[in-house]
Design a protein around this motif. Structure first.
Motif, PDB file in Angstrom:
ATOM      1  N   GLN A 239       0.898  -1.161  -0.066  1.00 53.28           N
ATOM      2  CA  GLN A 239       0.117   0.188  -0.123  1.00 53.28           C
ATOM      3  C   GLN A 239       0.834   1.196   0.189  1.00 53.28           C
ATOM      4  O   GLN A 239       0.783   2.262  -0.818  1.00 53.28           O
ATOM      5  CB  GLN A 239      -0.945  -0.010   1.141  1.00 53.28           C
ATOM      6  CG  GLN A 239      -1.851   1.197   1.245  1.00 53.28           C
ATOM      7  CD  GLN A 239      -2.747   1.392   2.610  1.00 53.28           C
ATOM      8  OE1 GLN A 239      -2.474   0.516   3.501  1.00 53.28           O
ATOM      9  NE2 GLN A 239      -3.460   2.397   2.710  1.00 53.28           N
TER      10      GLN A 239
ATOM     11  N   GLN B  95       1.028   4.118  -3.166  1.00 54.03           N
ATOM     12  CA  GLN B  95       0.737   5.506  -2.456  1.00 54.03           C
ATOM     13  C   GLN B  95       1.812   6.617  -2.944  1.00 54.03           C
ATOM     14  O   GLN B  95       1.465   7.605  -3.516  1.00 54.03           O
ATOM     15  CB  GLN B  95       0.513   5.588  -0.997  1.00 54.03           C
ATOM     16  CG  GLN B  95      -0.129   7.037  -0.602  1.00 54.03           C
ATOM     17  CD  GLN B  95      -0.743   6.871   0.862  1.00 54.03           C
ATOM     18  OE1 GLN B  95      -1.658   5.875   1.035  1.00 54.03           O
ATOM     19  NE2 GLN B  95      -0.678   8.149   1.569  1.00 54.03           N
TER      20      GLN B  95
ATOM     21  N   GLY C  42       1.797  10.496  -3.615  1.00 59.10           N
ATOM     22  CA  GLY C  42       1.358  10.802  -2.425  1.00 59.10           C
ATOM     23  C   GLY C  42       2.425  10.573  -1.240  1.00 59.10           C
ATOM     24  O   GLY C  42       3.545  10.062  -1.527  1.00 59.10           O
TER      25      GLY C  42
ATOM     26  N   TYR D   5       3.401   8.722   2.555  1.00 59.06           N
ATOM     27  CA  TYR D   5       2.824   7.657   3.485  1.00 59.06           C
ATOM     28  C   TYR D   5       3.483   7.640   4.735  1.00 59.06           C
ATOM     29  O   TYR D   5       4.708   7.693   4.845  1.00 59.06           O
ATOM     30  CB  TYR D   5       3.188   6.280   2.571  1.00 59.06           C
ATOM     31  CG  TYR D   5       2.416   5.229   3.617  1.00 59.06           C
ATOM     32  CD1 TYR D   5       1.243   4.836   3.321  1.00 59.06           C
ATOM     33  CD2 TYR D   5       3.098   4.518   4.581  1.00 59.06           C
ATOM     34  CE1 TYR D   5       0.454   3.740   4.081  1.00 59.06           C
ATOM     35  CE2 TYR D   5       2.574   3.752   5.210  1.00 59.06           C
ATOM     36  CZ  TYR D   5       1.274   3.404   5.100  1.00 59.06           C
ATOM     37  OH  TYR D   5       0.799   2.292   5.830  1.00 59.06           O
TER      38      TYR D   5
END
Length: 212
Positions: free
Chosen positions: A113, A117, A122, A124
């Protein structure tokens, strides 16, 4: 499909992550390196979508590596995968250019994940550390909030002190002189509101124990 480069000097980590990601159709490991020299040589030829890197990579201090990569290869998205508690390095890593910080104690699902991301652009961070950073709640008089006020370099010096490194070793690792290390120690005593080095290290290790 997002491409991944692994930078870790532990063979079992590299093999394990490669095996894990081989089962994910959205992620592909295109290489793995074991040292700073190998890492920079690889990046000169090919930039992965995500660089998954340990903080203790041989031949270079981890935070220094992040800064260098950010300067020389600005398009590289970096995810730190470390055995150190998030509270000790996560903020410093993000400031230095990382897009995420992950403890090696997380589940395989969380690792995938986090990579996905970061690949999407993004940031994290573990849910617990995010909540603690946002709230500033910790042991005593806001221990985590005190750590948040440290500069990236101060955090580096503090973490090295906590692992038992001497001024000379710290100076060599960070490419600064010993007098500068002493100056950072003085600042740390003041910012963390302790009277001596022993108390300073105690607070640091207390934070580590509370987050494992």
């Amino acid at each position: 499909m997002s491409t991944i480069l692994l930078a870790d000097h532990h063979p079992i980590t590299r093999v394990g992550i490669t095996s894990l990601l081989s089962q994910n159709d959205d992620l592909e490991v295109i290489g793995n390196v074991t040292s700073a020299q190998e890492l920079f040589k690889f990046l000169k030829n090919k930039i992965p979508d995500v660089l998954v890197m340990e903080i203790d990579l041989p031949e270079i201090n981890g935070i220094t590596a992040l800064r260098t990569i950010k300067t020389q290869f600005p398009g590289t998205k970096m995810l730190i995968f470390s055995c150190h508690p998030e509270e000790m390095y996560a903020i410093s890593a993000i400031k230095a250019g990382a897009s995420g910080y992950l403890s090696k104690t997380v589940s395989t699902e969380n690792l995938q994940q986090a990579i996905q991301q970061v690949a999407r652009g993004g940031i994290y961070l573990n849910k617990n550390i995010t909540e603690k950073i946002n709230s500033g709640v910790s042991h005593g008089n806001g221990l985590i909030s005190k750590f948040k006020k440290l500069s990236t370099r101060e955090a580096e010096v503090l973490n090295m002190l906590a692992t038992g490194k001497r001024n000379k070793e710290i100076a060599e690792a960070l490419d600064i002189n010993e007098k500068t290390v002493s100056t950072y120690k003085t600042r740390l005593l003041k910012k963390l509101k302790v009277d001596n080095l022993a108390d300073l290290i105690h607070q640091t290790r207390l934070l580590q124990l509370r987050t494992t």
